[in-house]
Design an enzyme around this catalytic site. Structure first.
Site, PDB file in Angstrom:
ATOM      1  N   ASN A   1       0.810  -1.224   0.000  1.00  0.00           N
ATOM      2  CA  ASN A   1       0.000   0.000   0.000  1.00  0.00           C
ATOM      3  C   ASN A   1       0.843   1.272   0.000  1.00  0.00           C
ATOM      4  O   ASN A   1       0.339   2.342  -0.307  1.00  0.00           O
ATOM      5  CB  ASN A   1      -0.971  -0.008   1.186  1.00  0.00           C
ATOM      6  CG  ASN A   1      -0.284  -0.196   2.513  1.00  0.00           C
ATOM      7  OD1 ASN A   1       0.470  -1.152   2.698  1.00  0.00           O
ATOM      8  ND2 ASN A   1      -0.517   0.703   3.439  1.00  0.00           N
ATOM      9  N   HIS A   2       2.122   1.159   0.353  1.00  0.00           N
ATOM     10  CA  HIS A   2       3.004   2.342   0.324  1.00  0.00           C
ATOM     11  C   HIS A   2       3.854   2.425  -0.942  1.00  0.00           C
ATOM     12  O   HIS A   2       4.840   3.163  -0.974  1.00  0.00           O
ATOM     13  CB  HIS A   2       3.912   2.350   1.558  1.00  0.00           C
ATOM     14  CG  HIS A   2       3.169   2.598   2.838  1.00  0.00           C
ATOM     15  ND1 HIS A   2       2.515   3.781   3.101  1.00  0.00           N
ATOM     16  CD2 HIS A   2       2.945   1.803   3.916  1.00  0.00           C
ATOM     17  CE1 HIS A   2       1.932   3.710   4.286  1.00  0.00           C
ATOM     18  NE2 HIS A   2       2.168   2.515   4.799  1.00  0.00           N
TER      19      HIS A   2
ATOM     20  N   HIS B   1       3.365  -6.527   9.684  1.00  0.00           N
ATOM     21  CA  HIS B   1       4.680  -6.377  10.334  1.00  0.00           C
ATOM     22  C   HIS B   1       4.843  -7.290  11.554  1.00  0.00           C
ATOM     23  O   HIS B   1       5.793  -7.121  12.325  1.00  0.00           O
ATOM     24  CB  HIS B   1       4.947  -4.923  10.746  1.00  0.00           C
ATOM     25  CG  HIS B   1       5.117  -3.989   9.583  1.00  0.00           C
ATOM     26  ND1 HIS B   1       5.753  -2.770   9.690  1.00  0.00           N
ATOM     27  CD2 HIS B   1       4.753  -4.094   8.281  1.00  0.00           C
ATOM     28  CE1 HIS B   1       5.755  -2.151   8.506  1.00  0.00           C
ATOM     29  NE2 HIS B   1       5.143  -2.953   7.640  1.00  0.00           N
TER      30      HIS B   1
END
Ligand SMILES: [Fe+2]
Ligand SMILES: [Fe+2]
Length: 259
Positions: free
Chosen positions: A67-68, A180
């Site tokens: 998404n980044h 994460h």
């Protein structure tokens, strides 16, 4: 064959830690192929050319995003020149970059790697990751891929787990990224596909998923938006090692690593 998937690298501090740690892991585990998620490598969001080059120089065969992907504009200057950098395949058609790549590993095996993004709590409307996965697998196999690896970048554990059942006849490895936090559900399906819901991250220990604790905490307590910052201090590297039987490319062992 030993394939290592390295969890989201957070910030320059994570890049530096990866670079100094990976050589020892390659030797210790006799690693043939490395996929690294780089979506948070440039100050927590995005990637730049210098970081890309650094990761490739230090053993990464393919760098996946999430998404980044577009977090730093520098990516637009090189993504179309660097096929080893892939972004989610289920983004809009005709977008810059590619969602998959075919790479010849050190041992000569032709490895196809696909990046996907989930549709549950990922902020955006993307094409169906399941349908896209099948399309990309077909295309890579038509190009001669012997092994298919998928990085499914998604928040929802159920969405990632569902993908495993949907793809287990066609892929060799499906691993999740984005949360994460490494999960303890590594599984080898009867078809020989290796799977884990999330491989974790690479970055600072004393952090909230890589980010500065005070800033992240304040955001939760006040609900006031504030720019996140990558935390500092000691680091760790989360990765998952998939060992394949060279005669049929089935996964025979999965090992979770924290270095
Ligand atoms: Fe991430
Ligand atoms: Fe992410």
């Amino acid at each position: 064959m030993n394939i290592l998937a390295v969890g989201d690298i957070v910030g320059q501090i994570g890049v530096n830690y990866y670079s100094k740690t990976i050589k020892g892991l390659i030797e210790k585990y006799n690693i043939d192929f490395i996929v690294v998620n780089g979506e948070n490598s440039e100050r927590g969001s995005g990637i730049n050319k210098e970081i890309f080059d650094n990761l490739i120089k230090n053993g990464a065969d393919v760098i996946t995003m999430g998404n980044h992907t577009w977090g730093k504009k520098d990516i637009f200057s090189f993504i179309d020149d660097e096929p080893r950098l892939i972004r989610p395949a289920n983004y809009a058609e005709n977008l810059v970059g590619k969602g998959s790549v075919l790479v010849t590993a050190k041992n000569g095996k032709k490895v196809g790697v696909i990046n996907l993004i989930g549709r549950v709590d990922m902020g955006g409307s993307f094409d169906c990751p399941f349908v896209t996965a099948k399309k990309e697998i077909t295309s890579l196999k038509d190009q001669g891929a012997e092994i298919i690896i998928i990085d499914f970048h998604a928040e929802a554990t159920a969405e990632k787990k569902a993908s495993a059942y949907y793809i287990k006849d066609e892929a060799n490895i499906v691993f999740g990224t984005h949360t994460h936090v490494q999960t303890n559900d590594d599984t080898i399906y009867e078809t020989g596909m290796g799977y884990i819901t999330d491989i974790g991250m690479t970055g600072p220990v004393d952090s909230i998923i890589g980010l500065d604790v005070q800033i992240a905490l304040k955001r939760f307590l006040t609900q006031i938006p504030e720019r996140y910052q990558v935390a500092e201090g000691e680091c760790f590297l989360d990765a998952v090692l998939f060992s394949l039987d060279d005669s049929n490319n089935k996964v025979i062992k999965i090992e979770k690593i924290r270095a």
